[in-house]
Design an enzyme around this catalytic site. Structure first.
Site, PDB file in Angstrom:
ATOM      1  N   LYS A  15      33.775  32.039  43.681  1.00 43.54           N
ATOM      2  CA  LYS A  15      32.928  32.948  44.119  1.00 43.54           C
ATOM      3  C   LYS A  15      31.616  32.969  43.271  1.00 43.54           C
ATOM      4  CE  LYS A  15      35.498  36.787  43.954  1.00 43.54           C
ATOM      5  NZ  LYS A  15      36.909  36.241  43.539  1.00 43.54           N
ATOM      6  N   ARG A  90      36.050  44.744  47.572  1.00 41.86           N
ATOM      7  CA  ARG A  90      37.325  44.377  47.397  1.00 41.86           C
ATOM      8  C   ARG A  90      38.635  45.556  47.979  1.00 41.86           C
ATOM      9  NH1 ARG A  90      35.921  41.494  42.385  1.00 41.86           N
ATOM     10  NH2 ARG A  90      37.628  40.379  41.657  1.00 41.86           N
ATOM     11  N   ARG A 128      40.826  28.318  31.952  1.00 36.83           N
ATOM     12  CA  ARG A 128      39.422  28.662  31.747  1.00 36.83           C
ATOM     13  C   ARG A 128      39.080  29.099  30.390  1.00 36.83           C
ATOM     14  NH1 ARG A 128      36.440  32.430  36.002  1.00 36.83           N
ATOM     15  NH2 ARG A 128      37.778  33.975  35.371  1.00 36.83           N
ATOM     16  N   ARG A 161      38.916  34.726  28.566  1.00 35.89           N
ATOM     17  CA  ARG A 161      38.545  36.088  29.405  1.00 35.89           C
ATOM     18  C   ARG A 161      39.934  37.083  29.091  1.00 35.89           C
ATOM     19  NH1 ARG A 161      35.605  36.452  35.225  1.00 35.89           N
ATOM     20  NH2 ARG A 161      37.620  37.759  35.638  1.00 35.89           N
ATOM     21  N   ARG A 172      46.050  40.275  39.399  1.00 36.59           N
ATOM     22  CA  ARG A 172      44.907  40.221  40.221  1.00 36.59           C
ATOM     23  C   ARG A 172      45.330  39.481  41.462  1.00 36.59           C
ATOM     24  NH1 ARG A 172      41.596  36.663  35.831  1.00 36.59           N
ATOM     25  NH2 ARG A 172      39.825  36.776  37.319  1.00 36.59           N
TER      26      ARG A 172
HETATM   27  P1  AMP Z   1      35.676  39.147  38.866  1.00 39.45           P
HETATM   28  O1  AMP Z   1      34.887  38.876  37.791  1.00 39.45           O
HETATM   29  O2  AMP Z   1      35.102  39.130  40.171  1.00 39.45           O
HETATM   30  O3  AMP Z   1      37.057  38.407  38.490  1.00 39.45           O
HETATM   31  O4  AMP Z   1      36.307  40.645  38.591  1.00 39.45           O
HETATM   32  C1  AMP Z   1      36.852  40.944  37.098  1.00 39.45           C
HETATM   33  C2  AMP Z   1      37.533  42.240  37.411  1.00 39.45           C
HETATM   34  O5  AMP Z   1      36.681  43.305  37.488  1.00 39.45           O
HETATM   35  C3  AMP Z   1      38.644  42.540  38.454  1.00 39.45           C
HETATM   36  O6  AMP Z   1      39.730  42.017  38.268  1.00 39.45           O
HETATM   37  C4  AMP Z   1      38.575  44.017  38.659  1.00 39.45           C
HETATM   38  O7  AMP Z   1      39.270  44.700  37.518  1.00 39.45           O
HETATM   39  C5  AMP Z   1      37.238  44.400  38.295  1.00 39.45           C
HETATM   40  N1  AMP Z   1      36.412  44.518  39.520  1.00 39.45           N
HETATM   41  C6  AMP Z   1      35.327  43.577  40.061  1.00 39.45           C
HETATM   42  N2  AMP Z   1      34.637  43.847  40.988  1.00 39.45           N
HETATM   43  C7  AMP Z   1      35.569  45.014  41.607  1.00 39.45           C
HETATM   44  C8  AMP Z   1      35.514  45.778  42.696  1.00 39.45           C
HETATM   45  N3  AMP Z   1      34.621  45.410  43.817  1.00 39.45           N
HETATM   46  N4  AMP Z   1      36.253  46.695  42.777  1.00 39.45           N
HETATM   47  C9  AMP Z   1      37.364  47.248  41.861  1.00 39.45           C
HETATM   48  N5  AMP Z   1      37.301  46.499  40.595  1.00 39.45           N
HETATM   49  C10 AMP Z   1      36.473  45.315  40.446  1.00 39.45           C
END
Ligand code: AMP
Length: 219
Positions: A15, A90, A128, A161, A172
């Site tokens: 994404k 989400r 990663r 990370r 996740r």
């Molecule tokens: P990402 O970098 O998109 O993989 O997001 C990393 C983490 O951030 C996720 O596993 C969630 O814990 C949190 N997160 C990111 N976007 C959202 C969202 N829209 N709603 C809730 N948690 C989020």
């Protein structure tokens, strides 16, 4: 009419990569809620600590916090003509928040779904590693550094990370299946959903994505 392009897909679907390319092509800012939350998690406050713990576990941060993050960020002048959302919405609740916001901002929402097999996602995430200095991204399975754990560019030790360990990755995936996947049906019914195969070369995926987006826009 100005537009909101939403990229949706499981963790590791690319994404962020596609959102960045779209941002460069169309000149819309890329808004990554994951990046914003990781930044907020660094604060030595109760909120910072709470977010830090939630991120490391792989669970979702609350809809209330996200509502505030998105409202504030999209109110900035660079979002006037449109913006790209990477990681939001989400949950169905967040999708409702976005509908309201977009209506108020007089923007049309377009959804892009990136599809990738789970075995590939698992390797993309757990393999990663990133250089904290130059930002270069490596992967022990697909793109290893020449010396294990060390950046090729600047010799810096690579970092993983906090949520890319196998346990958090599985959590996740679970969150994606239960909370996020229902959005596909929600948007699918509206005719504003574009689906792409997220496996293969980044540039080829991007090219396909652009022609699909342009097809929808010109309809
Ligand atoms: P990402 O970098 O998109 O993989 O997001 C990393 C983490 O951030 C996720 O596993 C969630 O814990 C949190 N997160 C990111 N976007 C959202 C969202 N829209 N709603 C809730 N948690 C989020």
């Amino acid at each position: 009419m100005s537009r909101v392009i939403v990229i949706i897909g499981p963790p590791g679907a690319g994404k962020g990569t596609q959102a960045r390319l779209l941002s460069e092509k169309y000149g819309y800012p890329q808004i990554s809620t994951g990046d914003i939350l990781r930044e907020m998690a660094q604060a030595e406050t109760t909120l910072g600590q709470e977010i830090r713990a939630t991120l490391a576990s792989g669970k979702l941060v609350s809809d209330e916090i996200l509502a505030e993050v998105i409202r504030t960020r999209t109110a900035r002048p660079d979002c006037k003509n449109g913006y790209i959302l990477d990681g939001f919405p989400r949950t169905i609740n967040q999708a409702h928040q976005l509908e309201e916001l977009a209506e108020r901002q007089e923007k049309e929402v377009l959804l892009v779904r990136a599809m990738v097999h789970q075995e590939v996602l698992f390797k993309r995430l757990t393999g990663r590693y990133t250089c904290p200095k130059c930002g270069e991204i490596y992967n022990v399975y697909f793109r290893p550094s020449k010396v294990e754990g060390i950046c090729d560019q600047d010799g810096e030790p690579l970092k993983q990370r906090s949520d890319d360990n196998p346990e958090s990755v599985l959590r996740r995936f679970e969150e994606y299946k239960t909370a996020t996947a229902p959005l596909i049906e929600y948007y699918g019914q509206s005719g504003r959903l574009i689906e792409i195969d997220g496996e293969g070369k980044v540039e080829e995926i991007f090219e396909k994505l652009c022609s699909l987006i342009e097809g929808v826009i010109s309809r």
